[in-house]
Design an enzyme around this catalytic site. Structure first.
Site, PDB file in Angstrom:
ATOM      1  N   ARG A  22     101.774  89.740  18.105  1.00 45.68           N
ATOM      2  CA  ARG A  22     101.299  89.500  19.479  1.00 45.68           C
ATOM      3  C   ARG A  22     101.165  88.013  19.795  1.00 45.68           C
ATOM      4  O   ARG A  22     100.300  87.623  20.573  1.00 45.68           O
ATOM      5  CB  ARG A  22      99.961  90.190  19.738  1.00 45.68           C
ATOM      6  CG  ARG A  22     100.011  91.708  19.642  1.00 45.68           C
ATOM      7  CD  ARG A  22     100.470  92.316  20.956  1.00 45.68           C
ATOM      8  NE  ARG A  22     100.371  93.757  20.895  1.00 45.68           N
ATOM      9  CZ  ARG A  22      99.430  94.454  21.507  1.00 45.68           C
ATOM     10  NH1 ARG A  22      98.536  93.855  22.254  1.00 45.68           N
ATOM     11  NH2 ARG A  22      99.416  95.765  21.410  1.00 45.68           N
ATOM     12  N   ARG A  26      97.978  87.165  25.744  1.00 45.33           N
ATOM     13  CA  ARG A  26      96.935  86.680  26.647  1.00 45.33           C
ATOM     14  C   ARG A  26      96.124  85.492  26.156  1.00 45.33           C
ATOM     15  O   ARG A  26      95.397  84.894  26.932  1.00 45.33           O
ATOM     16  CB  ARG A  26      95.994  87.841  27.000  1.00 45.33           C
ATOM     17  CG  ARG A  26      96.649  88.817  27.962  1.00 45.33           C
ATOM     18  CD  ARG A  26      95.828  90.054  28.157  1.00 45.33           C
ATOM     19  NE  ARG A  26      95.800  90.844  26.934  1.00 45.33           N
ATOM     20  CZ  ARG A  26      95.331  92.084  26.858  1.00 45.33           C
ATOM     21  NH1 ARG A  26      94.828  92.658  27.917  1.00 45.33           N
ATOM     22  NH2 ARG A  26      95.372  92.739  25.718  1.00 45.33           N
TER      23      ARG A  26
HETATM   24  O1  CP3 Z   1     104.162  88.900  20.802  1.00 39.63           O
HETATM   25  C1  CP3 Z   1     104.477  90.027  20.390  1.00 39.63           C
HETATM   26  O2  CP3 Z   1     103.987  90.554  19.376  1.00 39.63           O
HETATM   27  C2  CP3 Z   1     105.594  90.767  21.096  1.00 39.63           C
HETATM   28  C3  CP3 Z   1     105.258  91.746  22.034  1.00 39.63           C
HETATM   29  C4  CP3 Z   1     104.438  92.976  21.727  1.00 39.63           C
HETATM   30  C5  CP3 Z   1     103.559  93.515  22.703  1.00 39.63           C
HETATM   31  N1  CP3 Z   1     103.099  94.719  22.229  1.00 39.63           N
HETATM   32  C6  CP3 Z   1     103.255  92.892  23.989  1.00 39.63           C
HETATM   33  C7  CP3 Z   1     102.070  93.340  24.728  1.00 39.63           C
HETATM   34  C8  CP3 Z   1     104.428  93.833  20.624  1.00 39.63           C
HETATM   35  C9  CP3 Z   1     105.130  93.687  19.283  1.00 39.63           C
HETATM   36  C10 CP3 Z   1     103.594  94.927  20.962  1.00 39.63           C
HETATM   37  C11 CP3 Z   1     103.379  96.082  20.074  1.00 39.63           C
HETATM   38  C12 CP3 Z   1     102.420  97.110  20.442  1.00 39.63           C
HETATM   39  N2  CP3 Z   1     102.118  97.598  21.685  1.00 39.63           N
HETATM   40  C13 CP3 Z   1     101.699  97.878  19.504  1.00 39.63           C
HETATM   41  C14 CP3 Z   1     101.819  97.759  18.003  1.00 39.63           C
HETATM   42  C15 CP3 Z   1     101.152  96.587  17.461  1.00 39.63           C
HETATM   43  C16 CP3 Z   1      99.679  96.591  17.532  1.00 39.63           C
HETATM   44  O3  CP3 Z   1      99.136  95.651  18.133  1.00 39.63           O
HETATM   45  O4  CP3 Z   1      99.093  97.540  16.998  1.00 39.63           O
HETATM   46  C17 CP3 Z   1     100.897  98.791  20.215  1.00 39.63           C
HETATM   47  C18 CP3 Z   1      99.933  99.789  19.611  1.00 39.63           C
HETATM   48  C19 CP3 Z   1     101.180  98.623  21.602  1.00 39.63           C
HETATM   49  C20 CP3 Z   1     100.632  99.394  22.752  1.00 39.63           C
HETATM   50  C21 CP3 Z   1      99.943  98.503  23.685  1.00 39.63           C
HETATM   51  N3  CP3 Z   1     100.579  97.651  24.560  1.00 39.63           N
HETATM   52  C22 CP3 Z   1      98.542  98.288  23.806  1.00 39.63           C
HETATM   53  C23 CP3 Z   1      97.469  99.022  23.038  1.00 39.63           C
HETATM   54  C24 CP3 Z   1      98.368  97.269  24.762  1.00 39.63           C
HETATM   55  C25 CP3 Z   1      97.063  96.625  25.202  1.00 39.63           C
HETATM   56  C26 CP3 Z   1      96.507  97.179  26.416  1.00 39.63           C
HETATM   57  C27 CP3 Z   1      95.436  96.255  26.955  1.00 39.63           C
HETATM   58  O5  CP3 Z   1      95.409  96.104  28.176  1.00 39.63           O
HETATM   59  O6  CP3 Z   1      94.689  95.669  26.189  1.00 39.63           O
HETATM   60  C28 CP3 Z   1      99.651  96.892  25.211  1.00 39.63           C
HETATM   61  C29 CP3 Z   1      99.956  95.880  26.229  1.00 39.63           C
HETATM   62  C30 CP3 Z   1     100.585  94.649  25.746  1.00 39.63           C
HETATM   63  N4  CP3 Z   1     101.706  94.632  24.974  1.00 39.63           N
HETATM   64  C31 CP3 Z   1     100.196  93.309  26.041  1.00 39.63           C
HETATM   65  C32 CP3 Z   1     101.130  92.476  25.402  1.00 39.63           C
HETATM   66  C33 CP3 Z   1     101.192  90.982  25.442  1.00 39.63           C
HETATM   67  C34 CP3 Z   1      99.018  92.875  26.919  1.00 39.63           C
HETATM   68  C35 CP3 Z   1      99.237  93.346  28.322  1.00 39.63           C
HETATM   69  C36 CP3 Z   1      98.968  92.340  29.385  1.00 39.63           C
HETATM   70  O7  CP3 Z   1      99.447  91.192  29.327  1.00 39.63           O
HETATM   71  O8  CP3 Z   1      98.310  92.732  30.354  1.00 39.63           O
END
Ligand code: CP3
Length: 337
Positions: A22, A26
């Site tokens: 990640r 943010r």
């Molecule tokens: O920088 C990186 O790692 C590349 C991009 C990436 C994102 N999500 C971007 C993202 C990667 C590799 C992921 C993987 C991901 N997404 C996982 C597996 C890894 C882990 O952290 O366990 C999971 C379970 C998800 C599902 C997911 N997507 C969740 C639980 C959330 C958060 C929701 C929240 O609002 O807190 C996301 C959203 C997300 N994916 C964000 C990012 C940067 C944040 C969203 C935003 O900017 O509003």
């Protein structure tokens, strides 16, 4: 050869390569600014130009050894026809699957563009990313995707576990379909220019013990073998909190030089498998704290993995309130500066 490719050649360094899960997200002010342009997170992921910018933001700021393509694991359910939205304070919400027959029988994806835009992002990123940096593609593993697809609520997994008990055939069919779609998505990312891929089973620890083999180990083994049959790229498997499954997974994969395993924070100092690339383990909370505590834990981790092929990373994604100065401190600590 990038530093991480060398690690897969079992070249060991006092200063291992580093990137952070990640790392595009943010905690970066420039990410939060770009994010404001997209009311819908899925639209952001689908916009290859914006996704390329987000992928490169952490690379422009820190001396990481790899970029991970900006996308999400939930693009797969979205592409299969289950609309995904991100609700503030609630996280991802998926439209329930209505018509299972159509959902499972679809020979083609309902919305292939959602995945194809990622291949375009990879091509665009490759043009700008320095040659010495690796580019990671990724996907979620079947169990973790199924938790979202079948209505995980926070850390409550009762819905999916009940579904598996009541509809064992559908559960299995969905798992098989996901194995196909995930394998193909990883292969296409490699074909588009990703040097390696990571398979995230972030919620593997929630699987009941009796089902670990069928829900975590077997699907991961099938995906890794399919990807290995068609590409030369390494895969890192991350079954967070279920690292004790790694020896079982490793035993069923032939191509050991193309397989690595990532460690959750609780497993930071362990070596659950020998002879494979290991990655990760630093508690993301420690990175929030910084200072002496960070320096001490980094040293402990480096020592625990000294002399073995290791990639520095966190035990889970970087937290949004992580100070930028602590990321800088971490990169310097690992590089020995
Ligand atoms: O920088 C990186 O790692 C590349 C991009 C990436 C994102 N999500 C971007 C993202 C990667 C590799 C992921 C993987 C991901 N997404 C996982 C597996 C890894 C882990 O952290 O366990 C999971 C379970 C998800 C599902 C997911 N997507 C969740 C639980 C959330 C958060 C929701 C929240 O609002 O807190 C996301 C959203 C997300 N994916 C964000 C990012 C940067 C944040 C969203 C935003 O900017 O509003």
């Amino acid at each position: 050869m990038t530093k991480i490719q060398n690690t897969f050649k079992k070249m060991v360094s006092h200063h291992p390569p580093i990137w952070l899960m990640r790392q595009a997200g943010r905690y970066l002010p420039e990410y939060r600014k770009l994010r404001q342009e997209f009311p819908s997170f899925m639209e952001f992921c689908r916009n290859s130009q914006a996704a390329t910018t987000a992928t490169l933001q952490p690379i422009n700021r820190f001396d990481f050894d790899a970029a991970i393509i900006f996308s999400d694991i939930l693009t797969i359910p979205h592409a299969m026809g289950q609309t995904v939205s991100f609700v503030p304070q609630q996280g991802p919400v998926l439209e329930p699957i209505q018509d299972w027959n159509t959902f499972l029988s679809a020979a083609v994806l309902a919305d292939p563009q959602t995945l194809e835009s990622t291949y375009q992002t990879i091509k665009l990123t490759r043009h700008t990313l320095p040659q010495e940096k690796s580019l990671f593609g990724f996907a979620g593993a079947p169990w973790t995707l199924m938790t979202y697809m079948l209505g995980k609520k926070g850390s409550d997994y009762s819905k999916i576990i009940t579904f598996a008990a009541e509809h064992p055939k559908l559960f299995k069919q969905l798992q098989c379909r996901l194995i196909e779609v995930i394998s193909s998505h990883l292969i296409e990312q490699i074909n588009a220019g990703a040097d390696m891929v990571q398979l995230f089973d972030s919620w593997a620890a929630a699987v009941p013990q009796a089902q670990q083999q069928a829900w975590v180990v077997e699907p991961i083994v099938q995906i890794v073998n399919k990807v290995h049959q068609q590409t030369a790229a390494p895969i890192i498997v991350f079954a967070k909190g279920a690292e004790y499954c790694y020896p079982q997974i490793a035993a069923q994969i032939e191509q050991t030089t193309k397989l690595g395993f990532s460690l959750g924070s609780a497993a930071a100092l362990t070596q659950p498998v020998k002879g494979y690339v290991l990655q990760g383990g630093l508690n993301p909370e420690t990175l929030v704290q910084g200072g002496e505590r960070l320096a001490t834990e980094v040293q402990q981790i480096l020592q625990a993995h000294a002399g073995t092929p290791y990639i520095f990373n966190l035990g889970h994604g970087i937290l949004p309130h992580t100070p930028l100065a602590h990321v800088e401190q971490l990169v310097n600590l690992v590089a020995g500066h």
